[in-house]
Design an enzyme around this catalytic site. Sequence first.
Site, mmCIF file in Angstrom:
data_model
loop_
_atom_site.group_PDB
_atom_site.id
_atom_site.type_symbol
_atom_site.label_atom_id
_atom_site.label_comp_id
_atom_site.label_asym_id
_atom_site.label_seq_id
_atom_site.Cartn_x
_atom_site.Cartn_y
_atom_site.Cartn_z
ATOM 1 N N TYR A 50 0.771 -1.331 -0.122
ATOM 2 C CA TYR A 50 -0.091 -0.083 0.191
ATOM 3 C C TYR A 50 0.744 1.118 -0.096
ATOM 4 C CZ TYR A 50 -4.434 -2.234 -0.105
ATOM 5 O OH TYR A 50 -5.324 -3.205 -0.453
ATOM 6 N N ARG A 76 1.911 1.775 -3.516
ATOM 7 C CA ARG A 76 0.595 2.430 -4.484
ATOM 8 C C ARG A 76 0.324 3.612 -3.995
ATOM 9 N NH1 ARG A 76 -4.123 -1.529 -3.582
ATOM 10 N NH2 ARG A 76 -4.947 0.157 -5.145
ATOM 11 N N ASN A 78 -12.841 3.037 -7.311
ATOM 12 C CA ASN A 78 -11.602 3.668 -7.097
ATOM 13 C C ASN A 78 -11.207 4.425 -5.785
ATOM 14 O OD1 ASN A 78 -11.405 2.945 -9.579
ATOM 15 N ND2 ASN A 78 -11.226 5.004 -10.501
ATOM 16 N N VAL A 79 -9.988 3.957 -5.372
ATOM 17 C CA VAL A 79 -9.422 4.217 -4.061
ATOM 18 C C VAL A 79 -8.455 5.482 -3.875
ATOM 19 C CG1 VAL A 79 -10.114 1.953 -2.956
ATOM 20 C CG2 VAL A 79 -7.681 2.474 -3.780
ATOM 21 N N HIS A 97 -15.338 1.433 -2.300
ATOM 22 C CA HIS A 97 -14.179 0.431 -1.849
ATOM 23 C C HIS A 97 -13.242 1.530 -0.928
ATOM 24 C CE1 HIS A 97 -15.122 -2.466 -5.246
ATOM 25 N NE2 HIS A 97 -16.016 -2.377 -4.307
ATOM 26 N N CYS A 129 -11.188 -1.062 17.270
ATOM 27 C CA CYS A 129 -11.478 -0.559 18.755
ATOM 28 C C CYS A 129 -12.472 0.603 18.482
ATOM 29 C CB CYS A 129 -10.174 -0.061 19.236
ATOM 30 S SG CYS A 129 -9.538 1.829 18.602
ATOM 31 N N CYS A 181 -2.807 2.182 15.773
ATOM 32 C CA CYS A 181 -3.952 3.048 15.920
ATOM 33 C C CYS A 181 -3.809 4.274 17.174
ATOM 34 C CB CYS A 181 -5.250 2.122 16.347
ATOM 35 S SG CYS A 181 -6.587 2.871 16.988
ATOM 36 N N ASN A 195 -15.893 1.465 -22.409
ATOM 37 C CA ASN A 195 -14.872 0.829 -21.903
ATOM 38 C C ASN A 195 -13.853 0.472 -23.091
ATOM 39 O OD1 ASN A 195 -12.867 -1.669 -20.903
ATOM 40 N ND2 ASN A 195 -14.443 -1.547 -19.095
HETATM 41 C C1 BJW Z 1 -10.324 1.715 -19.662
HETATM 42 C C2 BJW Z 1 -9.479 2.231 -19.862
HETATM 43 C C3 BJW Z 1 -9.425 3.608 -20.203
HETATM 44 C C4 BJW Z 1 -8.689 0.563 -19.018
HETATM 45 N N1 BJW Z 1 -10.610 3.963 -20.621
HETATM 46 N N2 BJW Z 1 -11.464 1.704 -19.840
HETATM 47 C C5 BJW Z 1 -21.597 -11.982 -5.894
HETATM 48 C C6 BJW Z 1 -21.088 -12.727 -6.855
HETATM 49 C C7 BJW Z 1 -20.119 -13.346 -7.129
HETATM 50 C C8 BJW Z 1 -19.009 -12.948 -6.016
HETATM 51 C C9 BJW Z 1 -19.261 -12.211 -5.016
HETATM 52 C C10 BJW Z 1 -20.717 -11.505 -4.835
HETATM 53 N N3 BJW Z 1 -20.652 -10.727 -3.631
HETATM 54 C C11 BJW Z 1 -19.619 -10.815 -3.225
HETATM 55 C C12 BJW Z 1 -18.809 -11.400 -3.873
HETATM 56 C C13 BJW Z 1 -17.156 -11.861 -3.578
HETATM 57 C C14 BJW Z 1 -16.302 -10.577 -3.986
HETATM 58 C C15 BJW Z 1 -16.355 -10.426 -5.428
HETATM 59 O O1 BJW Z 1 -16.863 -9.682 -6.230
HETATM 60 N N4 BJW Z 1 -15.758 -11.210 -6.338
HETATM 61 C C16 BJW Z 1 -15.504 -11.440 -7.592
HETATM 62 C C17 BJW Z 1 -14.232 -11.048 -8.070
HETATM 63 C C18 BJW Z 1 -15.910 -12.817 -7.969
HETATM 64 N N5 BJW Z 1 -16.582 -9.314 -3.294
HETATM 65 C C19 BJW Z 1 -16.321 -9.009 -2.309
HETATM 66 O O2 BJW Z 1 -15.636 -9.662 -1.566
HETATM 67 C C20 BJW Z 1 -16.857 -7.744 -1.798
HETATM 68 N N6 BJW Z 1 -17.354 -7.847 -0.503
HETATM 69 C C21 BJW Z 1 -18.693 -8.082 -0.350
HETATM 70 O O3 BJW Z 1 -19.409 -8.524 -1.060
HETATM 71 O O4 BJW Z 1 -19.120 -8.607 1.033
HETATM 72 C C22 BJW Z 1 -20.303 -9.217 1.345
HETATM 73 C C23 BJW Z 1 -19.971 -10.614 0.803
HETATM 74 C C24 BJW Z 1 -18.716 -11.173 1.221
HETATM 75 C C25 BJW Z 1 -18.068 -12.683 0.853
HETATM 76 C C26 BJW Z 1 -19.132 -13.517 0.043
HETATM 77 C C27 BJW Z 1 -20.397 -12.682 -0.081
HETATM 78 C C28 BJW Z 1 -20.662 -11.593 0.205
HETATM 79 C C29 BJW Z 1 -15.639 -6.754 -1.688
HETATM 80 C C30 BJW Z 1 -15.010 -6.279 -2.959
HETATM 81 C C31 BJW Z 1 -13.958 -5.455 -2.646
HETATM 82 C C32 BJW Z 1 -12.939 -5.258 -3.894
HETATM 83 N N7 BJW Z 1 -11.753 -4.788 -3.442
HETATM 84 C C33 BJW Z 1 -10.703 -4.326 -4.348
HETATM 85 C C34 BJW Z 1 -9.796 -3.689 -3.827
HETATM 86 C C35 BJW Z 1 -9.686 -2.493 -3.061
HETATM 87 C C36 BJW Z 1 -8.667 -1.977 -2.113
HETATM 88 C C37 BJW Z 1 -7.363 -1.802 -3.088
HETATM 89 O O5 BJW Z 1 -7.468 -1.083 -4.056
HETATM 90 O O6 BJW Z 1 -6.319 -2.359 -2.390
HETATM 91 O O7 BJW Z 1 -11.248 -3.135 -5.251
HETATM 92 S S1 BJW Z 1 -10.439 -5.635 -5.638
HETATM 93 C C38 BJW Z 1 -10.396 -4.377 -7.179
HETATM 94 O O8 BJW Z 1 -11.575 -4.464 -7.833
HETATM 95 C C39 BJW Z 1 -10.734 -3.074 -6.551
HETATM 96 C C40 BJW Z 1 -11.277 -2.444 -7.588
HETATM 97 O O9 BJW Z 1 -12.269 -1.360 -7.249
HETATM 98 C C41 BJW Z 1 -12.331 -3.632 -7.937
HETATM 99 C C42 BJW Z 1 -12.886 -3.305 -9.532
HETATM 100 O O10 BJW Z 1 -12.167 -3.266 -10.124
HETATM 101 P P1 BJW Z 1 -12.248 -2.379 -11.473
HETATM 102 O O11 BJW Z 1 -12.383 -1.058 -11.045
HETATM 103 O O12 BJW Z 1 -13.479 -2.676 -12.437
HETATM 104 O O13 BJW Z 1 -10.787 -2.438 -12.291
HETATM 105 P P2 BJW Z 1 -10.261 -3.543 -13.263
HETATM 106 O O14 BJW Z 1 -8.925 -3.556 -13.375
HETATM 107 O O15 BJW Z 1 -10.890 -4.884 -12.938
HETATM 108 O O16 BJW Z 1 -10.953 -3.178 -14.973
HETATM 109 C C43 BJW Z 1 -10.429 -2.079 -15.330
HETATM 110 C C44 BJW Z 1 -11.230 -1.757 -16.519
HETATM 111 O O17 BJW Z 1 -11.077 -0.600 -17.086
HETATM 112 C C45 BJW Z 1 -10.995 -3.060 -17.686
HETATM 113 O O18 BJW Z 1 -12.286 -3.316 -17.933
HETATM 114 C C46 BJW Z 1 -10.289 -2.206 -18.769
HETATM 115 O O19 BJW Z 1 -10.840 -2.633 -19.983
HETATM 116 C C47 BJW Z 1 -10.960 -0.783 -18.788
HETATM 117 N N8 BJW Z 1 -9.834 0.413 -18.794
HETATM 118 N N9 BJW Z 1 -8.121 1.547 -19.196
HETATM 119 C C48 BJW Z 1 -11.797 2.890 -20.286
HETATM 120 N N10 BJW Z 1 -8.499 4.456 -20.553
#
Ligand code: BJW
Length: 249
Positions: free
Chosen positions: A66, A69, A102-103, A119, A131, A152, A217
């Site tokens: 982190y 990043r 985005n973060v 997020h 805590c 903390c 996208n």
């Molecule tokens: C361009 C471009 C340009 C490039 N112009 N475009 C239901 C179904 C299945 C699974 C689950 C579900 N519910 C929950 C889950 C589990 C899980 C999940 O979704 N897993 C899947 C991967 C399968 N979700 C969770 O765990 C979430 N919690 C939750 O739901 O709690 C309750 C629960 C828990 C457990 C079970 C069930 C329920 C929490 C999700 C947290 C995500 N965290 C992260 C990290 C954040 C911290 C950090 O940054 O360190 O968040 S992971 C990462 O992915 C980050 C992002 O916000 C997130 C999404 O990514 P994003 O933004 O889409 O980026 P990319 O890289 O994937 O895509 C980029 C896109 O841009 C691409 O398409 C390119 O083509 C495009 N692009 N340049 C336009 N110039």
Amino acid sequence: MEQLRALASRIRTARTVTVMTGAGVSAASGVPTFRGPEGLWRSFRPEDLATPEAFERDPALVWEWYGWRRAKVASCRPNAAHDVLARWSRDDLKQVRIVTQNVDDLHLRAGTRELIRLHGSLWEVKCFNGCAVGARAWRDDRVPLPHPVPRCPHCGGPARPAVVWFGESLDESDVDRASDAASCELFLTVGTSAVVYPAAGFVRLARSRGAFTAEINLEPTPASSQVSLSILGAAEEVLPAIDQLLASV
Ligand code: BJW
């Protein structure tokens, strides 16, 4: 061009617009995306760095990542996509809400008004032990952080980045606000791979509530088949082009 005109025309007439953004919106600023050939998950395993279990095992390793990043994002600036969305969010004639995964806080730095951060933020930390006082995130934008594992200030336990890791629940009030924002006339999803839930579910929710839905996208995503209009292109080019069309009438 026809597609851009079609989207511009929808934006012009809509009184309520919601834009869901993902890492692709910040790519042109130099912030790495997660998936795809250059994505973070190509070089790092989320299980090692972005889960509470990973932090419990090795907080110094997680903070090292982190820290790296944070330093990277600190050197980045909002791009044309952030600027256009920020301007739209300040439009007094319509309600434009931005929901971001985005973060990096680049939407905030661009001056976005109605922003929902699903997020969390790289620039906030909270108590890992949860805590009573430290469970509420506080801002710390020092780069680098003075200690390998910040503490903390309330209980002395380890502090963690206030982001949402896999398996963690999102902040309930953020989810409520995003769900509210899915009740709109136009829902636009930009630069997200649309695979991470619950964020990826909002486009379908918006559609089920009658919104016109669109996506911008570089490539097709699982959302492409759910939206009425899918535009293949870079956010930092397509959004300014639409903005120009809006200004030209
Ligand atoms: C361009 C471009 C340009 C490039 N112009 N475009 C239901 C179904 C299945 C699974 C689950 C579900 N519910 C929950 C889950 C589990 C899980 C999940 O979704 N897993 C899947 C991967 C399968 N979700 C969770 O765990 C979430 N919690 C939750 O739901 O709690 C309750 C629960 C828990 C457990 C079970 C069930 C329920 C929490 C999700 C947290 C995500 N965290 C992260 C990290 C954040 C911290 C950090 O940054 O360190 O968040 S992971 C990462 O992915 C980050 C992002 O916000 C997130 C999404 O990514 P994003 O933004 O889409 O980026 P990319 O890289 O994937 O895509 C980029 C896109 O841009 C691409 O398409 C390119 O083509 C495009 N692009 N340049 C336009 N110039």
